[in-house]
Design a protein around this motif. Structure first.
Motif, PDB file in Angstrom:
ATOM      1  N   ALA A  33       0.831  -1.207   0.000  1.00 36.84           N
ATOM      2  CA  ALA A  33       0.000   0.000   0.000  1.00 36.84           C
ATOM      3  C   ALA A  33       0.866   1.257   0.000  1.00 36.84           C
ATOM      4  O   ALA A  33       0.589   2.223  -0.730  1.00 36.84           O
ATOM      5  N   CYS A  34       1.907   1.260   0.808  1.00 37.74           N
ATOM      6  CA  CYS A  34       2.797   2.430   0.860  1.00 37.74           C
ATOM      7  C   CYS A  34       3.515   2.623  -0.477  1.00 37.74           C
ATOM      8  O   CYS A  34       3.644   3.756  -0.979  1.00 37.74           O
ATOM      9  N   LYS A  35       3.965   1.524  -1.060  1.00 37.01           N
ATOM     10  CA  LYS A  35       4.691   1.608  -2.329  1.00 37.01           C
ATOM     11  C   LYS A  35       3.789   2.132  -3.451  1.00 37.01           C
ATOM     12  O   LYS A  35       4.183   3.011  -4.233  1.00 37.01           O
ATOM     13  N   GLU A  36       2.552   1.593  -3.546  1.00 40.10           N
ATOM     14  CA  GLU A  36       1.661   2.014  -4.624  1.00 40.10           C
ATOM     15  C   GLU A  36       1.152   3.435  -4.401  1.00 40.10           C
ATOM     16  O   GLU A  36       1.003   4.205  -5.356  1.00 40.10           O
ATOM     17  N   ALA A  37       0.890   3.791  -3.142  1.00 40.77           N
ATOM     18  CA  ALA A  37       0.424   5.157  -2.850  1.00 40.77           C
ATOM     19  C   ALA A  37       1.504   6.187  -3.163  1.00 40.77           C
ATOM     20  O   ALA A  37       1.197   7.330  -3.556  1.00 40.77           O
ATOM     21  N   GLY A  91       9.753   0.782   8.438  1.00 37.75           N
ATOM     22  CA  GLY A  91      10.434   0.197   7.279  1.00 37.75           C
ATOM     23  C   GLY A  91       9.619   0.317   6.006  1.00 37.75           C
ATOM     24  O   GLY A  91      10.164   0.589   4.928  1.00 37.75           O
ATOM     25  N   ALA A  92       8.293   0.127   6.136  1.00 43.93           N
ATOM     26  CA  ALA A  92       7.430   0.227   4.952  1.00 43.93           C
ATOM     27  C   ALA A  92       7.428   1.647   4.398  1.00 43.93           C
ATOM     28  O   ALA A  92       7.499   1.866   3.174  1.00 43.93           O
ATOM     29  N   GLY A 128       9.295   5.449   0.427  1.00 42.24           N
ATOM     30  CA  GLY A 128       9.510   6.892   0.322  1.00 42.24           C
ATOM     31  C   GLY A 128       8.219   7.658   0.516  1.00 42.24           C
ATOM     32  O   GLY A 128       8.038   8.752  -0.038  1.00 42.24           O
ATOM     33  N   LEU A 129       7.296   7.090   1.309  1.00 43.25           N
ATOM     34  CA  LEU A 129       6.001   7.739   1.548  1.00 43.25           C
ATOM     35  C   LEU A 129       6.066   8.561   2.827  1.00 43.25           C
ATOM     36  O   LEU A 129       6.458   8.046   3.883  1.00 43.25           O
ATOM     37  N   ARG A 179       0.879  10.752   5.120  1.00 44.20           N
ATOM     38  CA  ARG A 179      -0.027  10.206   4.108  1.00 44.20           C
ATOM     39  C   ARG A 179      -0.533   8.808   4.476  1.00 44.20           C
ATOM     40  O   ARG A 179      -1.374   8.255   3.757  1.00 44.20           O
ATOM     41  N   LEU A 180      -0.063   8.256   5.565  1.00 43.90           N
ATOM     42  CA  LEU A 180      -0.492   6.918   5.989  1.00 43.90           C
ATOM     43  C   LEU A 180      -1.509   7.032   7.120  1.00 43.90           C
ATOM     44  O   LEU A 180      -1.279   7.747   8.105  1.00 43.90           O
TER      45      LEU A 180
END
Length: 548
Positions: free
Chosen positions: A372-376, A405-406, A411-412, A416-417
């Motif tokens: 989710a973090c990578k795609e966002a 780590g996520a 790089g989020l 934003r999480l």
């Protein structure tokens, strides 16, 4: 070397005699039924009355008369000697165990070794008994059950009841193991009072017990016993000033129909217990063949789920979230999906609980968070992505480092999480969970409480932790138009959120009427099929491009 007859005649042991026996107790050398000689060790069972020339039968009678041997022992020894029984175990009134080992010669000539074997007996019993409760353990239960099943006539009257305590872990965690141990002993006392003389109660460990019900008209007898156990065990206990409440769930297997071996009966009773707990605890269930099929299917699903995670067969979809005022797209909730050629689309309601029960949720949850973090991070606008955390994940001390780590890997920015947690995450070990949440919040990550209003203590949690968002459960939204209570709850939660400075979002909105009602009540955000169904990652990016 002297023969046994020579040894008896002289009244002294031969060089080859068993000196270990002679050293620990009294040894009598008998010839023609009369004591010829005596060798006394540390254990003297006859109070100095064992003297040469005294008839053995008189010596035994006197020892019993004066209390050195318990009542009935003299007759028991005489019977064993008459039958030329070489070994006999006696239990003394003081708790000691004595082995009478006899070497027979001719006629009434013999050597009797009275050996204190208390330690060996205690060691044997310790392998058969539970240390805390004194109940038979699994080894002894299997032995007793095997003996019982060896009689075909007893099978129609026999049942195995698997009993597990409800909420016992909470007692242990909150009040400590000493109180937990004391509680187990009281539970055992209560259950033992419910058993018939031939029934066997065993402890398998922890708060798990098995009862061998040895007689009764089945299945009625097992049903009655299970009902009584649930009732009696569930009554309040007073322990060291604490009022303690636990319950019991029971699974039942019948010997006549549910298993040919002891292990099979116990396993099937355990399966029935699993169904009883799934039904809401505090109840009982009988084993059925369908349960066995279900557990086999569950194992197959678990194997497929583990493989799916390793092979990265899972995917995420994103359901849009909008501000009601202005219809502005503000973020997405990530939802995990699993589809296989063999099974088709597997519902999260099916595999998420399984993942939680088996511990797979830690691995799955980390994958969801990282993905989710990578795609966002690749979205064209910096919108918020929400990720659900299971209550089970909070049991891992690595959770905070996994989140960090996520974010770092993707790089989020932390802002934003948005992590969504349910009340279930806070029920057990609340202080430790709140400590984790404060660490997460300190990094700038948003934290929302999901399914709000469905638990029992939601308001207290709002006092303990400053959530960023309150998510109104969809069960209230569905009945919003038809149930006045649901409408009142939605209004109350919305007002509560405003007063506490927390955003409110309604999930599961499917009709224009529902949207109008939540907007009128002041709800800030909306999520549901009316405003947007879950989208694949590329479709979510397209929506962002067109709506922002």
């Amino acid at each position: 070397m002297s023969s046994p007859a020579e040894k008896l005649t002289t009244g002294r042991p031969s060089e080859g005699a068993d000196r270990s026996l002679q050293s620990v107790g009294t040894t009598l050398y008998i010839t023609h039924g009369v004591v010829a000689d005596v060798a006394d060790g540390p254990t003297d069972l006859f109070g100095g009355r064992a003297v040469p020339g005294k008839p053995l039968v008189d010596l035994l009678d006197e020892a019993e008369k004066f209390g050195f041997l318990p009542g009935g022992t003299a007759a028991s020894i005489k019977t064993a000697l008459a039958a030329r029984q070489s070994k006999q175990l006696l239990s003394l009134a003081d708790g000691r165990s004595i082995m009478v080992a006899t070497e027979f010669a001719a006629a009434d000539d013999m050597t009797l070794h009275f050996v204190d074997v208390s330690f060996a007996v205690q060691m044997t019993l310790s392998q058969q008994r539970d240390v805390l409760t004194g109940l038979p353990n699994r080894v002894e239960l299997l032995r007793r059950l095997n003996e019982h099943l060896a009689s075909p006539a007893s099978l129609p009257q026999t049942a195995v009841l698997y009993v597990d305590l409800d909420r016992f872990k909470m007692v242990n965690d909150t009040l400590g193991h000493p109180i937990g141990d004391a509680l187990l002993k009281l539970v055992v006392e209560r259950m033992q009072r419910l058993l018939a003389p031939k029934d066997v109660l065993a402890r398998l460990g922890g708060d798990e017990f098995v009862i061998l019900q040895a007689e009764g008209e089945q299945p009625h007898a097992a049903e009655v016993l299970a009902s009584r156990i649930i009732e009696i065990v569930g009554r309040t206990y007073l322990l060291q000033g604490h009022s303690v409440q636990v319950g019991a769930s029971v699974g039942i297997a019948l010997a006549a129909t549910d298993g040919k071996t002891s292990e099979e009966l116990i396993k099937n009773a355990d399966l029935a217990l699993f169904k009883a707990k799934s039904a809401g605890r505090g109840t009982f269930r009988f084993f059925t063949d369908a349960m066995d099929r279900e557990i086999q299917e569950r194992r197959a699903l678990e194997i497929d789920l583990r493989r799916a995670i390793i092979m990265q067969e899972m995917s995420l979809v994103y359901q849009p979230q909008f501000e009601i005022d202005g219809n502005k797209l503000v973020g997405f909730e990530s939802l995990v999906r699993w589809s296989t050629p063999e099974r088709g689309s597997v519902s999260p309601a099916q595999f998420i609980p399984l993942a939680e029960e088996t511990g797979i949720i830690d691995q799955l949850g980390e994958w969801v968070l990282r993905t989710a973090c990578k795609e966002a991070a690749g979205w064209p606008e910096p919108l918020t992505v929400s990720v659900n955390l299971s209550p089970v994940q909070f049991k891992s001390p690595k959770l905070v480092s996994i989140i960090v780590g996520a974010l770092s890997s993707a790089g989020l920015p932390p802002s934003r999480l948005d992590l969504e947690i349910t009340e279930g995450a806070l029920i057990e070990n609340t202080e430790a969970v709140l400590l984790m949440l404060n660490q997460i919040k300190a990094m700038g990550i948003k934290v929302s409480i999901d399914d709000f209003g469905t638990g029992y203590s939601s308001l207290s949690y709002l006092q303990k932790f400053p959530f960023d968002k309150i998510k109104i459960d969809q069960s209230f939204i569905r009945s919003l138009e038809t149930n006045a209570d649901s409408a009142a709850i939605v209004r109350a939660v919305t007002a509560l959120g405003k007063s506490l400075g927390m955003m409110t979002i309604a999930e599961g909105v499917e009709t224009e009427s529902q949207l109008e009602l939540i907007a009128r009540d002041g709800c800030a955000q909306v999520q549901g099929y009316l405003t947007g169904r879950p989208l694949a990652a590329d479709a979510a990016s397209e929506l962002i491009s067109t709506r922002t």
